[in-house]
Design a protein around this motif. Structure first.
Motif, short mmCIF file in Angstrom:
data_model
loop_
_atom_site.label_atom_id
_atom_site.label_comp_id
_atom_site.label_asym_id
_atom_site.label_seq_id
_atom_site.Cartn_x
_atom_site.Cartn_y
_atom_site.Cartn_z
N GLU A 176 0.67 -1.22 -0.06
CA GLU A 176 -0.03 0.01 -0.04
C GLU A 176 0.75 1.24 0.06
O GLU A 176 0.42 2.24 0.13
N PHE A 177 2.21 1.28 -0.17
CA PHE A 177 2.97 2.48 -0.06
C PHE A 177 2.62 3.42 -0.94
O PHE A 177 2.42 4.55 -0.70
N TYR A 178 2.32 3.17 -2.33
CA TYR A 178 1.97 3.98 -3.37
C TYR A 178 0.64 4.92 -2.83
O TYR A 178 0.37 6.14 -3.45
N LYS A 179 -0.26 4.52 -1.95
CA LYS A 179 -1.47 5.03 -1.41
C LYS A 179 -0.97 5.83 -0.39
O LYS A 179 -1.74 6.82 -0.12
N LYS A 180 0.02 5.73 0.27
CA LYS A 180 0.35 6.57 1.50
C LYS A 180 1.57 7.75 1.12
O LYS A 180 1.57 8.78 1.94
N VAL A 181 2.28 7.64 0.20
CA VAL A 181 3.29 8.32 -0.14
C VAL A 181 2.76 9.68 -0.99
O VAL A 181 1.62 9.60 -1.74
N HIS A 182 3.11 10.89 -0.61
CA HIS A 182 2.61 12.08 -1.15
C HIS A 182 3.85 12.83 -2.14
O HIS A 182 5.15 12.66 -1.66
N LYS A 183 3.43 13.57 -3.18
CA LYS A 183 4.31 14.21 -3.63
C LYS A 183 5.29 15.20 -2.82
O LYS A 183 4.73 15.71 -1.83
N GLY A 184 6.62 15.04 -2.80
CA GLY A 184 7.50 15.92 -1.99
C GLY A 184 7.77 14.93 -0.65
O GLY A 184 8.63 15.54 -0.08
N ASP A 185 7.36 13.66 -0.55
CA ASP A 185 7.75 13.03 0.82
C ASP A 185 9.28 12.83 0.58
O ASP A 185 10.02 12.61 -0.46
N ILE A 186 9.76 12.63 1.72
CA ILE A 186 11.45 12.31 1.74
C ILE A 186 11.45 10.85 2.44
O ILE A 186 10.92 10.67 3.58
N PHE A 187 11.85 9.95 1.89
CA PHE A 187 12.07 8.51 2.31
C PHE A 187 13.41 8.48 2.99
O PHE A 187 14.71 8.76 2.62
N VAL A 188 13.28 7.74 4.47
CA VAL A 188 14.52 7.53 5.24
C VAL A 188 14.78 5.99 5.43
O VAL A 188 13.74 5.25 5.66
N ALA A 189 15.76 5.48 5.22
CA ALA A 189 16.21 4.11 4.99
C ALA A 189 17.35 3.85 5.95
O ALA A 189 18.17 4.70 6.32
N GLY A 190 17.42 2.49 6.04
CA GLY A 190 18.77 2.20 6.90
C GLY A 190 20.05 1.86 5.88
O GLY A 190 20.17 2.67 5.12
N ARG A 191 20.68 0.87 6.27
CA ARG A 191 21.91 0.56 5.58
C ARG A 191 21.73 -0.31 4.53
O ARG A 191 20.82 -1.08 4.36
N ASN A 192 22.54 -0.07 3.38
CA ASN A 192 22.63 -0.79 2.28
C ASN A 192 21.35 -0.84 1.38
O ASN A 192 20.66 -1.83 1.07
#
Length: 147
Positions: free
Chosen positions: A12-28
């Motif tokens: 469901e990610f595509y339903k939750k993300v909005h234009k301009g959102d910034i994605f934060v992730a871990g390693r690799n």
């Protein structure tokens, strides 16, 4: 493709993300594929930048090629929580957490890569300049060796 961004993690990610959102992730972050589909899907889902503790090298390279800012910030997952607001400064290559105003420096990247991001990626860069950014570096290097 945007509909399938992060599908294995959250269908469901595509339903939750909005234009301009910034994605934060871990390693690799970013799986090792020579294809650009992974960063393209993320970019076209609306994400304006990806911040991670580290990236899979090919994902990192492909992000710059398509104009998706990819910032490596050590320990970032300990500094933010899901849905925290962060701001990215591409002039200084920093990330600021809005809740406390803390500023974190991203790993330094060569100027020509930041230029690629600002221009929207390699294709857009070439459309505007009719050359690739490294060609200027090669000419400068050759000129310095001659003189």
């Amino acid at each position: 493709m945007a509909k399938y961004a992060m599908y294995g993690f959250d269908p469901e990610f595509y339903k939750k993300v909005h234009k301009g959102d910034i994605f934060v992730a871990g390693r690799n972050f970013g799986g090792g594929s020579s294809r650009e589909q992974a960063p393209v899907a993320i970019k076209y889902s609306g994400v304006s930048a990806v911040i991670a503790e580290s990236f899979a090298r090919i994902f990192y390279r492909n992000s710059f090629a398509i104009g998706l800012p990819a910032l490596e910030v050590s320990g970032i997952t300990k500094k933010v929580s899901q849905f925290d607001e962060v701001e990215v400064d591409l002039e200084n290559w920093t990330v600021r957490t809005v809740k406390d105003g803390q500023v974190y420096k991203a790993a330094k990247v060569p100027a020509f890569l930041t230029g690629l991001v600002k221009e929207g990626g390699l294709v857009e860069y070439y459309r505007r300049h009719h050359s690739f950014p490294w060609e200027k570096l090669e000419k400068l290097s050759a000129a310095s060796m001659e003189g």
